[in-house]
Design a protein around this motif. Structure first.
Motif, PDB file in Angstrom:
ATOM      1  N   GLN A   1       0.868  -1.278   0.082  1.00  0.00           N
ATOM      2  CA  GLN A   1      -0.084   0.017  -0.082  1.00  0.00           C
ATOM      3  C   GLN A   1       0.756   1.157   0.029  1.00  0.00           C
ATOM      4  OE1 GLN A   1      -3.048  -0.085   2.938  1.00  0.00           O
ATOM      5  NE2 GLN A   1      -3.257   2.116   3.217  1.00  0.00           N
ATOM      6  N   ALA A   2       0.420   2.111  -0.706  1.00  0.00           N
ATOM      7  CA  ALA A   2       1.186   3.467  -0.828  1.00  0.00           C
ATOM      8  C   ALA A   2       1.169   4.395   0.513  1.00  0.00           C
ATOM      9  CB  ALA A   2       0.830   4.412  -1.952  1.00  0.00           C
ATOM     10  N   VAL A   3       2.096   4.771   0.988  1.00  0.00           N
ATOM     11  CA  VAL A   3       2.153   5.694   2.156  1.00  0.00           C
ATOM     12  C   VAL A   3       3.058   6.906   1.797  1.00  0.00           C
ATOM     13  CG1 VAL A   3       2.913   5.740   4.647  1.00  0.00           C
ATOM     14  CG2 VAL A   3       1.918   3.678   3.860  1.00  0.00           C
ATOM     15  N   THR A   4       2.404   7.978   2.086  1.00  0.00           N
ATOM     16  CA  THR A   4       2.916   9.358   2.302  1.00  0.00           C
ATOM     17  C   THR A   4       4.076   9.596   2.940  1.00  0.00           C
ATOM     18  OG1 THR A   4       1.147  10.248   1.146  1.00  0.00           O
ATOM     19  CG2 THR A   4       2.770  11.665   1.645  1.00  0.00           C
ATOM     20  N   LEU A   5       5.197   9.640   2.620  1.00  0.00           N
ATOM     21  CA  LEU A   5       6.555   9.877   3.445  1.00  0.00           C
ATOM     22  C   LEU A   5       6.798  11.318   3.375  1.00  0.00           C
ATOM     23  CD1 LEU A   5       8.373   6.442   3.276  1.00  0.00           C
ATOM     24  CD2 LEU A   5       6.580   7.037   4.825  1.00  0.00           C
ATOM     25  N   ASP A   6       6.277  12.141   3.812  1.00  0.00           N
ATOM     26  CA  ASP A   6       6.586  13.539   3.505  1.00  0.00           C
ATOM     27  C   ASP A   6       6.836  14.497   4.799  1.00  0.00           C
ATOM     28  OD1 ASP A   6       4.029  13.785   4.132  1.00  0.00           O
ATOM     29  OD2 ASP A   6       3.533  14.847   2.742  1.00  0.00           O
ATOM     30  N   GLU A   7       6.577  13.934   6.107  1.00  0.00           N
ATOM     31  CA  GLU A   7       7.014  14.724   7.091  1.00  0.00           C
ATOM     32  C   GLU A   7       8.346  14.808   7.708  1.00  0.00           C
ATOM     33  OE1 GLU A   7       3.850  14.888  10.152  1.00  0.00           O
ATOM     34  OE2 GLU A   7       2.332  13.858   8.882  1.00  0.00           O
ATOM     35  N   SER A   8       8.808  15.853   8.267  1.00  0.00           N
ATOM     36  CA  SER A   8      10.020  15.566   9.218  1.00  0.00           C
ATOM     37  C   SER A   8       9.837  15.273  10.474  1.00  0.00           C
ATOM     38  CB  SER A   8      10.593  17.252   9.066  1.00  0.00           C
ATOM     39  OG  SER A   8      10.938  17.563   7.495  1.00  0.00           O
ATOM     40  N   VAL A   9      10.469  14.037  10.730  1.00  0.00           N
ATOM     41  CA  VAL A   9      10.145  13.353  11.877  1.00  0.00           C
ATOM     42  C   VAL A   9      11.413  13.294  12.791  1.00  0.00           C
ATOM     43  CG1 VAL A   9       9.562  11.264  13.057  1.00  0.00           C
ATOM     44  CG2 VAL A   9       8.580  11.970  10.998  1.00  0.00           C
ATOM     45  N   HIS A  10      11.357  13.828  13.869  1.00  0.00           N
ATOM     46  CA  HIS A  10      12.637  13.897  14.975  1.00  0.00           C
ATOM     47  C   HIS A  10      12.353  12.256  15.697  1.00  0.00           C
ATOM     48  CE1 HIS A  10      14.183  18.031  14.821  1.00  0.00           C
ATOM     49  NE2 HIS A  10      13.112  18.200  14.180  1.00  0.00           N
ATOM     50  N   VAL A  11      13.532  11.641  15.422  1.00  0.00           N
ATOM     51  CA  VAL A  11      13.392  10.228  15.793  1.00  0.00           C
ATOM     52  C   VAL A  11      13.591  10.035  17.158  1.00  0.00           C
ATOM     53  CG1 VAL A  11      14.548   8.083  15.632  1.00  0.00           C
ATOM     54  CG2 VAL A  11      14.335   9.404  13.579  1.00  0.00           C
ATOM     55  N   ARG A  12      14.320  11.000  17.814  1.00  0.00           N
ATOM     56  CA  ARG A  12      14.390  10.740  19.185  1.00  0.00           C
ATOM     57  C   ARG A  12      13.135  11.331  20.141  1.00  0.00           C
ATOM     58  NH1 ARG A  12      19.072  10.225  21.875  1.00  0.00           N
ATOM     59  NH2 ARG A  12      18.411  11.461  23.666  1.00  0.00           N
ATOM     60  N   GLU A  13      12.367  12.083  19.506  1.00  0.00           N
ATOM     61  CA  GLU A  13      11.218  12.556  19.952  1.00  0.00           C
ATOM     62  C   GLU A  13      10.015  11.574  20.155  1.00  0.00           C
ATOM     63  OE1 GLU A  13       9.405  16.058  18.373  1.00  0.00           O
ATOM     64  OE2 GLU A  13      11.318  17.186  18.818  1.00  0.00           O
ATOM     65  N   ILE A  14      10.066  10.773  18.885  1.00  0.00           N
ATOM     66  CA  ILE A  14       9.240   9.599  18.782  1.00  0.00           C
ATOM     67  C   ILE A  14       9.535   8.379  19.848  1.00  0.00           C
ATOM     68  CG2 ILE A  14       8.206   7.870  17.057  1.00  0.00           C
ATOM     69  CD1 ILE A  14       7.172  10.578  16.704  1.00  0.00           C
ATOM     70  N   LEU A  15      11.046   8.388  19.867  1.00  0.00           N
ATOM     71  CA  LEU A  15      11.196   6.996  20.696  1.00  0.00           C
ATOM     72  C   LEU A  15      11.150   7.374  22.171  1.00  0.00           C
ATOM     73  CD1 LEU A  15      12.701   4.434  20.242  1.00  0.00           C
ATOM     74  CD2 LEU A  15      15.203   5.269  20.267  1.00  0.00           C
ATOM     75  N   ARG A  16      11.313   8.793  22.337  1.00  0.00           N
ATOM     76  CA  ARG A  16      11.131   9.227  23.770  1.00  0.00           C
ATOM     77  C   ARG A  16       9.811   9.065  24.206  1.00  0.00           C
ATOM     78  NH1 ARG A  16      13.233  13.773  23.310  1.00  0.00           N
ATOM     79  NH2 ARG A  16      15.221  13.440  24.258  1.00  0.00           N
ATOM     80  N   ALA A  17       8.870   9.454  23.440  1.00  0.00           N
ATOM     81  CA  ALA A  17       7.177   9.174  23.658  1.00  0.00           C
ATOM     82  C   ALA A  17       6.734   7.686  23.849  1.00  0.00           C
ATOM     83  CB  ALA A  17       6.412   9.930  22.625  1.00  0.00           C
ATOM     84  N   SER A  18       7.579   6.820  23.094  1.00  0.00           N
ATOM     85  CA  SER A  18       7.400   5.536  23.213  1.00  0.00           C
ATOM     86  C   SER A  18       7.864   4.840  24.519  1.00  0.00           C
ATOM     87  CB  SER A  18       8.261   4.556  22.026  1.00  0.00           C
ATOM     88  OG  SER A  18       7.272   4.839  21.001  1.00  0.00           O
ATOM     89  N   ALA A  19       8.949   5.395  25.125  1.00  0.00           N
ATOM     90  CA  ALA A  19       9.558   5.037  26.209  1.00  0.00           C
ATOM     91  C   ALA A  19       8.816   5.499  27.486  1.00  0.00           C
ATOM     92  CB  ALA A  19      11.068   5.369  26.429  1.00  0.00           C
ATOM     93  N   GLN A  20       8.329   6.699  27.417  1.00  0.00           N
ATOM     94  CA  GLN A  20       7.454   7.146  28.333  1.00  0.00           C
ATOM     95  C   GLN A  20       6.344   6.424  28.873  1.00  0.00           C
ATOM     96  OE1 GLN A  20       8.567   9.474  30.504  1.00  0.00           O
ATOM     97  NE2 GLN A  20       6.955   9.387  31.594  1.00  0.00           N
ATOM     98  N   SER A  21       5.609   5.983  27.424  1.00  0.00           N
ATOM     99  CA  SER A  21       4.375   5.196  27.706  1.00  0.00           C
ATOM    100  C   SER A  21       4.467   3.794  28.245  1.00  0.00           C
ATOM    101  CB  SER A  21       3.594   4.841  26.372  1.00  0.00           C
ATOM    102  OG  SER A  21       4.286   4.052  25.446  1.00  0.00           O
ATOM    103  N   TRP A  22       5.627   3.218  28.387  1.00  0.00           N
ATOM    104  CA  TRP A  22       6.084   1.860  29.145  1.00  0.00           C
ATOM    105  C   TRP A  22       6.874   2.225  30.320  1.00  0.00           C
ATOM    106  CZ3 TRP A  22       3.850  -2.752  28.239  1.00  0.00           C
ATOM    107  CH2 TRP A  22       3.271  -2.844  27.385  1.00  0.00           C
TER     108      TRP A  22
ATOM    109  N   GLN B   1       5.999   3.473  33.282  1.00  0.00           N
ATOM    110  CA  GLN B   1       5.703   2.729  34.725  1.00  0.00           C
ATOM    111  C   GLN B   1       5.577   1.270  34.966  1.00  0.00           C
ATOM    112  OE1 GLN B   1       1.555   4.243  35.471  1.00  0.00           O
ATOM    113  NE2 GLN B   1       1.073   2.646  37.010  1.00  0.00           N
ATOM    114  N   THR B   2       5.270   0.637  33.531  1.00  0.00           N
ATOM    115  CA  THR B   2       5.388  -0.743  33.397  1.00  0.00           C
ATOM    116  C   THR B   2       6.644  -1.263  33.671  1.00  0.00           C
ATOM    117  OG1 THR B   2       3.499  -1.015  32.036  1.00  0.00           O
ATOM    118  CG2 THR B   2       5.113  -2.653  32.207  1.00  0.00           C
TER     119      THR B   2
END
Length: 269
Positions: free
Chosen positions: A105-126, A128-129
């Motif tokens: 499936q075609a997916v538009t990859l046109d956003e500038s993504v700061h990788v550390r921000e996404i990774l930090r958010a994933s870490a924060q969600s886990w 407490q566990t």
């Protein structure tokens, strides 16, 4: 639509009624290829298992209504209900993603993504566990990478990899890191854990639907085995390469995501 009567519970299990008419829908649906039928059949089992668990606990609680309140016992029952409900929601989320995003499936990859921000958010969600399991969950210091991608789908991938690392690690640490590379400014993400590891002979099949690692913990066994299937599906759409290696020099597993599409310039700390 006529609803079924309330189920009768016995012991710790109960038969789940066809409240939403899934049986009729499946009967009237157009024929599916054998592989799809196998997935639907297994998905039905994976959905019924936590539902049966919840209904079984409800039956136990009903039989205890006239007895003195035991706070510890009630807390244990609530923990089981929460665990089964969480597993059910995760399975439904995974099935919805697999249904929405098809291979190729075609997916538009046109956003500038700061990788550390996404990774930090994933870490924060886990976090407490991880704290409850006495695990050290950390994002290592280092430069950032800015890539062209879809931040929502990338977050779905990272959430599942971090979740797996936390669930399968009984003690030690889960370490996340970002590594900008010299190849056209692309980037690499590593998620390392000190869990039991994944034998080399099992790695190729780990991305297949409903496959669980043989060295998992009790927390991991509650998973339906769709998380890595979602990871593989979305990674292909985002042009990411996923590799599984040993977590040298420690015991455990390292999942590596490599952006095949060039990253944008940008390496802020």
């Amino acid at each position: 639509m006529t609803r079924s009567a309330s189920p009768q519970t016995t012991g710790s299990t109960a038969e789940v009624p066809d409240v939403f008419g899934f049986t009729a829908l499946a009967r009237d649906a157009r024929p599916e290829p054998p592989a799809h039928r196998d997935i639907i059949r297994t998905a039905g089992h994976e959905l019924r298992t936590p539902l049966n668990g919840i209904l079984g606990i409800v039956g136990v609680l009903r039989r205890q209504l006239d007895r003195p309140v035991d706070a510890n016992r009630q807390r244990s029952h609530l923990d089981l209900i929460e665990a089964n409900a969480t597993a059910l929601v995760q399975t439904i989320d995974d099935l919805l993603i697999l249904g929405r995003y098809q291979p190729g499936q075609a997916v538009t990859l046109d956003e500038s993504v700061h990788v550390r921000e996404i990774l930090r958010a994933s870490a924060q969600s886990w976090r407490q566990t991880a704290d409850e399991r006495h695990l050290r969950l950390s994002l290592t210091d280092g430069p950032d990478a800015v890539v062209r991608s879809d931040p929502r789908l990338l977050r779905q991938i990272l959430d599942r990899l971090v979740a797996n690392a936390v669930r399968y690690t009984a003690e030690g640490a889960v370490e996340l890191s970002v590594h900008p590379t010299t190849s056209e400014g692309s980037a690499r993400i590593e998620i390392r854990d000190t869990g039991p590891g994944i034998p080399t002979s099992e790695r190729a099949r780990m991305f297949a639907p409903f496959v669980r690692g043989t060295a998992g913990t009790s927390d991991a066994s509650a998973s339906a085995g769709l998380g890595l299937t979602v990871v593989a599906r979305l990674a292909a759409l985002l042009r990411l390469t996923v590799d599984i290696t040993d977590n040298h020099p420690l015991r455990g597993t390292c999942f590596t995501l490599t952006f095949d599409a060039p990253a944008l310039a940008g390496r802020s700390a």
